[in-house]
Design a protein around this motif. Structure first.
Motif, short mmCIF file in Angstrom:
data_model
loop_
_atom_site.label_atom_id
_atom_site.label_comp_id
_atom_site.label_asym_id
_atom_site.label_seq_id
_atom_site.Cartn_x
_atom_site.Cartn_y
_atom_site.Cartn_z
N THR A 1 62.81 32.45 115.21
CA THR A 1 63.91 32.48 116.16
C THR A 1 64.50 33.90 116.23
O THR A 1 64.74 34.53 115.20
CB THR A 1 65.04 31.52 115.71
N HIS A 2 64.71 34.38 117.44
CA HIS A 2 65.32 35.70 117.62
C HIS A 2 66.83 35.63 117.38
O HIS A 2 67.48 34.68 117.78
CB HIS A 2 65.11 36.20 119.06
N ILE A 3 67.35 36.69 116.78
CA ILE A 3 68.80 36.82 116.59
C ILE A 3 69.35 37.52 117.84
O ILE A 3 68.79 38.55 118.25
CB ILE A 3 69.11 37.68 115.35
N ASP B 1 57.20 41.08 114.90
CA ASP B 1 56.46 39.86 114.58
C ASP B 1 56.27 38.96 115.79
O ASP B 1 55.47 38.04 115.76
CB ASP B 1 57.19 39.05 113.49
N CYS B 2 57.04 39.19 116.85
CA CYS B 2 56.89 38.41 118.07
C CYS B 2 56.38 39.34 119.16
O CYS B 2 56.79 40.50 119.25
CB CYS B 2 58.21 37.77 118.48
N ARG B 3 55.51 38.82 120.04
CA ARG B 3 54.90 39.70 121.05
C ARG B 3 55.63 39.65 122.40
O ARG B 3 55.15 40.18 123.39
CB ARG B 3 53.43 39.33 121.23
N CYS B 4 56.83 39.04 122.44
CA CYS B 4 57.51 38.87 123.72
C CYS B 4 58.15 40.15 124.23
O CYS B 4 58.55 40.22 125.38
CB CYS B 4 58.57 37.77 123.60
N GLY B 5 58.29 41.16 123.37
CA GLY B 5 58.88 42.42 123.81
C GLY B 5 60.36 42.56 123.50
O GLY B 5 60.95 43.62 123.70
ZN LIG Z 1 59.89 36.53 121.11
#
Ligand SMILES: [Zn+2]
Length: 446
Positions: free
Chosen positions: A267-269, A323-327
């Motif tokens: 989960t993104h902060i 760690d996430c590729r969403c940018g």
């Molecule tokens: Zn993401």
């Protein structure tokens, strides 16, 4: 123009150095606001020898004293209804809400200004938009619409996005299942426990939610579950929908973390609105990326009750945004909120979290029910035992399940040795809502 995957493209992709500058500016502003407006906060700051002028870098935040829920509750009890926490006169408030108060104690009381409410829904919008909720969606909110904050912010966030909201306060579970199918809801907001419950109710009504409903998105909040892989699988398969884990707390009135479409388990902060720290709960010292610790939250948005360095009691593991590729440049909590500080047990020097043990046990489909038992052998050596009840059709598999589970548990806990024992069919207790699967039989001699 292609539609943005971000609710707030500029801030969600801000370079880290700029993000930290923004956080420092907001921290200075919020600390000054609290100092000037909330007598309770000022008193605490003064006792700790802290003054807002001391905030010159982000590291200076460590001069601000931690705030605990107990202090807040004590202050509320000292001067009902709200203590001297408020930074604004009560007549400026437009909403009152509380914690769920399940234990029967006095709930934590919160007041909100119009500005607070706008911000609360804005935070949910980061999560909803990031998960893929769009104006064409029909969002079904399966909660009570009472003074408990619950999904109130999510309700207003959907209206902000332009999605249709369906408020289901005061309805039975049967009524909700029928209504969400009939009205063609595409998104449902509820707790993980209730998502499982509605599946059961639908089955009893002869409704297959995966086949008969249009739901393709579930927003899960309010408790862990979406972050436990086996629970998530059950929910996703049953509903034929994707889940997003979003977590918040009554003290801030909204969510501070959300799962984007690209992340499988983290989960993104929302870092342009929160300063989140992770500390060792025993020493209060910061812990690094990849280490388990307690979340400490500073909220930049709530003005009526300023919240600075609040000890959440939530256990998390922070990892970098890459760690996430969403940018997004917002860091992540791996696996969301993995447990509570109060739940942490120390066995022969290794931290053990019941939720982490459960996640491992649930990977073994042969196990129907389980219990974690802690004992102290010969008055000195702590032992941890996982007692398992097998599914009736899997009982013959025990010789193979037992070593496999023991190894998986050790691998997940710095090679700590777990005893894995078998229980007779029907021997272990079953739970409806909140499960209590840990039994601590150690005698504490101090
Ligand atoms: Zn993401």
């Amino acid at each position: 123009m292609a539609e943005s995957p971000y609710w707030n493209p500029r801030y969600e992709t801000l370079p880290r150095a700029d993000l930290e500058r923004l956080q420092l500016y907001k921290l200075q502003r919020m600390a000054r606001w609290a100092w000037e407006r909330s007598p309770f906060m000022r008193r605490r700051f003064e006792q700790a020898g802290f003054h807002p002028d001391q905030l010159r870098t982000l590291d200076d935040r460590r001069r601000i004293p931690f705030l605990t829920k107990q202090e807040w509750m004590d202050e509320q009890a000292r001067r009902p209804l709200f203590g001297e926490l408020l930074a604004n006169a009560p007549e400026h408030a437009i909403a009152y809400h509380t914690t769920s108060g399940t234990s029967g104690r006095t709930p934590l009381r919160v007041l909100d200004s119009p500005r607070d409410w706008n911000w609360i829904s804005e935070m949910w919008a980061y999560g909803f938009w990031g998960f893929g909720v769009r104006p064409a969606d029909i969002v079904y909110l399966a909660f009570g619409y009472g003074t408990f904050i619950g999904f109130w912010g999510a309700h207003y966030c959907c209206q902000k996005i332009g999605a249709l909201t369906i408020a289901s306060g005061g309805m039975t579970s049967e009524g909700r299942v029928k209504q969400l199918v009939e009205l063609g809801a595409t998104t449902v907001c509820l707790t993980p426990t209730y998502a499982l419950r509605l599946l059961q109710v639908a089955r009893e009504l002869g409704i297959d939610l995966a086949r008969d409903s249009r739901v393709d998105k579930l927003v899960l909040s309010g408790e862990p579950g979406a972050n436990i892989p086996a629970v998530r699988r059950l929910i996703e398969e049953g509903w034929g929908a994707r889940c997003s884990d979003m977590a918040g707390m009554t003290e801030i009135g909204t969510i501070m973390i959300f799962q984007c479409r690209d992340s499988a388990d983290s989960t993104h902060i929302i870092e342009d609105h929160f300063l989140e720290e992770v500390i060792n709960p025993q020493t209060g010292e910061p812990v690094g990326y990849g280490e388990v610790g307690e979340r400490v939250v500073t909220s930049f948005g709530r003005a009526f009750i300023p919240l600075l360095r609040y000890r959440s009691g939530d256990l998390v593991v922070r990892v970098p945004h890459t760690d996430c590729r969403c940018g997004r440049t917002f860091d992540l909590y791996k696996g969301g909120i993995i447990g509570r500080v109060d739940d942490m047990k120390v066995i022969r020097g290794t931290n053990v979290f019941p939720s982490a043990v459960e996640a491992i046990v649930r990977e073994h489909a042969e196990i129907d029910e389980f219990q974690i038992v802690l004992t102290r052998e010969e008055g000195i050596r702590d032992e941890i035992t996982v007692v398992c009840e097998l599914r009736p059709d899997c009982e013959h598999l025990w010789p193979e399940v037992q070593p496999r589970l023991a190894k998986a548990l050790a691998d997940g806990h710095e090679n700590l040795r777990f005893n894995v024992e078998r229980a007779a069919r029907g021997q272990l207790p079953r739970f409806e809502l909140k499960a209590r699967r840990l039994v601590d039989r150690r005698e504490y001699v101090r």
